[in-house]
Design a protein around this motif. Structure first.
Motif, PDB file in Angstrom:
ATOM      1  N   GLY A  52       0.817  -1.237   0.043  1.00  8.16           N
ATOM      2  CA  GLY A  52       0.132   0.103   0.102  1.00  8.16           C
ATOM      3  C   GLY A  52       0.958   1.406   0.003  1.00  8.16           C
ATOM      4  N   SER A  53       0.435   2.148  -0.873  1.00  5.84           N
ATOM      5  CA  SER A  53       1.238   3.353  -0.702  1.00  5.84           C
ATOM      6  C   SER A  53       1.609   4.131   0.489  1.00  5.84           C
ATOM      7  N   ALA A  54       0.472   4.172   1.327  1.00  9.17           N
ATOM      8  CA  ALA A  54       0.960   5.048   2.611  1.00  9.17           C
ATOM      9  C   ALA A  54       1.667   4.103   3.611  1.00  9.17           C
ATOM     10  N   THR A  55       1.545   2.750   3.282  1.00  5.61           N
ATOM     11  CA  THR A  55       2.463   1.783   4.331  1.00  5.61           C
ATOM     12  C   THR A  55       3.931   2.422   3.947  1.00  5.61           C
ATOM     13  N   LYS A 191      -4.168  22.191  -6.881  1.00  9.18           N
ATOM     14  CA  LYS A 191      -4.064  22.425  -5.355  1.00  9.18           C
ATOM     15  C   LYS A 191      -2.600  22.091  -4.706  1.00  9.18           C
ATOM     16  N   VAL A 192      -1.644  21.219  -5.639  1.00  8.13           N
ATOM     17  CA  VAL A 192      -0.369  20.821  -5.091  1.00  8.13           C
ATOM     18  C   VAL A 192       0.694  21.511  -5.661  1.00  8.13           C
ATOM     19  N   ASP A 193       1.805  21.303  -4.669  1.00 10.04           N
ATOM     20  CA  ASP A 193       2.914  21.984  -4.971  1.00 10.04           C
ATOM     21  C   ASP A 193       3.988  21.167  -5.848  1.00 10.04           C
ATOM     22  N   VAL A 194       4.110  19.967  -5.645  1.00 15.06           N
ATOM     23  CA  VAL A 194       5.208  18.929  -5.992  1.00 15.06           C
ATOM     24  C   VAL A 194       4.101  17.703  -6.578  1.00 15.06           C
ATOM     25  N   LEU A 195       4.427  17.234  -8.015  1.00 14.77           N
ATOM     26  CA  LEU A 195       3.805  16.135  -8.445  1.00 14.77           C
ATOM     27  C   LEU A 195       4.646  15.077  -8.488  1.00 14.77           C
ATOM     28  N   LEU A 196       4.416  13.855  -8.283  1.00 14.45           N
ATOM     29  CA  LEU A 196       5.549  12.562  -8.645  1.00 14.45           C
ATOM     30  C   LEU A 196       5.094  11.716  -9.515  1.00 14.45           C
ATOM     31  N   VAL A 197       5.631  11.549 -10.729  1.00 16.74           N
ATOM     32  CA  VAL A 197       5.181  10.472 -11.551  1.00 16.74           C
ATOM     33  C   VAL A 197       6.134   9.840 -12.238  1.00 16.74           C
ATOM     34  N   ASN A 198       5.687   8.570 -13.028  1.00 19.47           N
ATOM     35  CA  ASN A 198       7.006   8.094 -13.749  1.00 19.47           C
ATOM     36  C   ASN A 198       7.062   8.640 -15.150  1.00 19.47           C
ATOM     37  N   PRO A 250      23.468   1.895  -8.898  1.00 17.69           N
ATOM     38  CA  PRO A 250      23.573   0.511  -9.423  1.00 17.69           C
ATOM     39  C   PRO A 250      23.638  -0.383  -8.439  1.00 17.69           C
ATOM     40  N   LEU A 251      22.363  -1.328  -8.420  1.00 12.55           N
ATOM     41  CA  LEU A 251      22.353  -2.502  -7.329  1.00 12.55           C
ATOM     42  C   LEU A 251      22.835  -3.846  -7.757  1.00 12.55           C
ATOM     43  N   GLU A 252      23.585  -4.667  -7.045  1.00 14.09           N
ATOM     44  CA  GLU A 252      23.579  -6.048  -7.415  1.00 14.09           C
ATOM     45  C   GLU A 252      22.391  -6.751  -7.402  1.00 14.09           C
ATOM     46  N   GLU A 253      21.469  -6.647  -6.543  1.00 20.34           N
ATOM     47  CA  GLU A 253      20.471  -7.379  -6.523  1.00 20.34           C
ATOM     48  C   GLU A 253      19.081  -6.461  -6.334  1.00 20.34           C
ATOM     49  N   VAL A 254      18.245  -6.953  -7.258  1.00 16.97           N
ATOM     50  CA  VAL A 254      16.895  -6.212  -7.361  1.00 16.97           C
ATOM     51  C   VAL A 254      15.886  -7.239  -7.062  1.00 16.97           C
ATOM     52  N   PHE A 255      15.475  -7.358  -6.198  1.00 13.24           N
ATOM     53  CA  PHE A 255      14.212  -8.515  -6.018  1.00 13.24           C
ATOM     54  C   PHE A 255      12.776  -8.118  -6.371  1.00 13.24           C
ATOM     55  N   ASP A 256      12.551  -6.654  -6.055  1.00 12.47           N
ATOM     56  CA  ASP A 256      10.770  -6.373  -5.974  1.00 12.47           C
ATOM     57  C   ASP A 256      10.783  -4.900  -5.818  1.00 12.47           C
ATOM     58  N   PRO A 257      10.685  -4.235  -7.267  1.00 16.85           N
ATOM     59  CA  PRO A 257      10.458  -2.832  -7.213  1.00 16.85           C
ATOM     60  C   PRO A 257       9.329  -2.180  -6.661  1.00 16.85           C
ATOM     61  N   THR A 258       8.159  -3.171  -6.370  1.00 20.77           N
ATOM     62  CA  THR A 258       6.910  -2.543  -5.620  1.00 20.77           C
ATOM     63  C   THR A 258       7.285  -1.844  -4.308  1.00 20.77           C
ATOM     64  N   GLY A 259       6.442  -0.632  -4.413  1.00 20.54           N
ATOM     65  CA  GLY A 259       6.595   0.386  -3.418  1.00 20.54           C
ATOM     66  C   GLY A 259       7.883   1.217  -3.497  1.00 20.54           C
ATOM     67  N   ALA A 260       8.657   1.087  -4.509  1.00 21.94           N
ATOM     68  CA  ALA A 260       9.888   1.909  -4.700  1.00 21.94           C
ATOM     69  C   ALA A 260       9.344   3.593  -4.840  1.00 21.94           C
ATOM     70  N   GLY A 261       8.313   3.576  -5.476  1.00 21.21           N
ATOM     71  CA  GLY A 261       8.005   5.210  -5.755  1.00 21.21           C
ATOM     72  C   GLY A 261       7.414   5.694  -4.540  1.00 21.21           C
ATOM     73  N   ASP A 262       6.691   4.895  -3.877  1.00 17.94           N
ATOM     74  CA  ASP A 262       6.188   5.234  -2.294  1.00 17.94           C
ATOM     75  C   ASP A 262       7.304   5.617  -1.564  1.00 17.94           C
ATOM     76  N   THR A 263       8.213   4.786  -1.498  1.00 12.77           N
ATOM     77  CA  THR A 263       9.057   4.827  -0.394  1.00 12.77           C
ATOM     78  C   THR A 263      10.177   6.102  -1.139  1.00 12.77           C
ATOM     79  N   PHE A 264      10.261   6.401  -2.222  1.00 15.76           N
ATOM     80  CA  PHE A 264      11.084   7.709  -2.714  1.00 15.76           C
ATOM     81  C   PHE A 264      10.455   8.736  -2.160  1.00 15.76           C
ATOM     82  N   ALA A 265       9.009   8.616  -2.384  1.00 15.37           N
ATOM     83  CA  ALA A 265       8.172   9.914  -1.907  1.00 15.37           C
ATOM     84  C   ALA A 265       8.373  10.141  -0.438  1.00 15.37           C
TER      85      ALA A 265
END
Ligand code: AMP
Length: 332
Positions: A52-55, A191-198, A250-265
């Motif tokens: 979940g994004s908020a998690t 109404k927002v100041d910053v937008l995050l998208v891919n 550059p990472l040696e191991e990438v297992f699961d990109p899920t949530g990377a965008g929310d974690t970035f945020a």
């Protein structure tokens, strides 16, 4: 004797007042989904993991400031240990509604071999279908608002409930909402100041292939700052005619990109809220911090890795980013 008593009461009241000020001016509200995910990547598969994004935002941001004031909704099946884990990291859950007779939001996705692209297989709204977020009174006065990926109408409702406009509103969204709720999404954008998208979402929203042209068009829709995430190819930060690029490690191991965008945020807004500086220069640092947090997220399935890291790990990772892009050049 009475004078002493009155003096001590005054001191207590003052301490209370200072605590209230500190709490309210250091706080961050986060809104989004708390979910179960089923994920398939070229390296493995999980049928049910907390997501979940908020998690993800909360796990990331709570490394930089506390409290993180969460607004979300879960069903009867959301694990209590997860809630306790979040609380132990300074995440307030007064704004998380628990629905006793419905299931939590469920999302399932499959990643392609490049891990930068994925297909959504299932989106079961469940509790999300009747969600009406309510901002608790104790959250009012927060200086920072992170609108995690969620129905645009609900993001707007949270903004409208705040009695004082936060100093900075950051919004995340995804193609799913562009497909089914574009008009609502455009209302929130105003109404927002910053937008995050891919990058794909920036192209879809603007109808432009060039990311520079896309950025210009999107900033005309409302946000003064735009961050375009490009997965393993880093992220771009746009503001007026300025652009800044942050690489991904550059990472040696990438297992699961899920949530990377929310974690970035979470890392991005966590750093800004901690430093209380919303200048373009500090946003450059914040996208490095966000990229560092995202680099941890992808190393294990779900938010597992985010639960393991400590301040020393984050500092060391940020330092790796500095080394990655630091060079001297003598032009003759
Ligand atoms: P990300 O990989 O950063 O895009 O975020 C993935 C997380 O977003 C997963 O944990 C999902 O539970 C959640 N998610 C997926 N689709 C949606 C949606 N349409 N709205 C809100 N959250 C979603």
């Amino acid at each position: 004797m009475y004078k002493d008593l009155i003096n001590s009461i005054n001191v207590l009241l003052l301490l209370d007042f200072l605590f209230f000020i500190k709490l309210h001016f250091m706080s961050l509200i986060t809104v989004g989904t708390m979910a179960f995910d089923a994920i398939e990547t070229p390296f493995g598969k999980v049928d049910k993991i907390v997501g979940g994004s908020a998690t993800y935002v909360a796990y990331a941001a709570s490394n930089f400031l506390q409290p993180v004031q969460q607004i979300s909704i879960v069903g009867y099946d959301f694990p209590e240990e997860e809630m306790n884990d979040l609380k132990s990291r300074g995440v307030q859950v007064e704004g998380v509604e628990v629905v006793p007779d419905k299931k939590s939001f469920f999302w399932s996705g499959r990643y392609h071999l490049d891990m930068n692209t994925r297909d959504t297989l299932i989106t079961d709204l469940n509790v999300l279908a009747d969600f009406n977020p309510v901002v608790p009174e104790s959250y009012q006065g927060s200086e920072f608002l992170m609108l995690g990926n969620l129905m645009p109408k609900l993001q707007l409702s949270v903004i409208n409930q705040l009695k004082v406009r936060p100093k900075l509103i950051v919004m995340d969204t995804m193609n799913f909402w562009m497909d089914i709720a574009l008009d609502d999404l455009k209302e929130v954008l105003k109404k927002v100041d910053v937008l995050l998208v891919n990058d794909g979402e920036a192209r879809q929203l603007s109808g432009e292939f060039s990311l520079v042209k896309a950025a210009r068009k999107i900033m005309q829709m409302g946000p003064k700052f735009l961050i375009i995430k490009k997965g393993e190819h880093g992220a771009l930060l746009f503001n007026e005619n300025h652009v800044f690029f942050a690489p991904a490690l550059p990472l040696e191991e990438v297992f699961d990109p899920t949530g990377a965008g929310d974690t970035f945020a979470g890392g991005f807004i966590g750093h800004l809220a901690k430093t209380k500086d919303i200048s373009f220069d500090n946003m450059k640092t914040a996208i490095i911090v966000g990229s560092a947090m995202a680099s941890f997220c992808v190393e294990k399935f779900g938010p597992e890795k985010l639960k393991e890291i400590k301040k020393e790990d984050i500092d060391a990772r940020i330092n790796e980013f500095v080394q990655l892009v630091n060079f001297d050049i003598d032009l003759v």
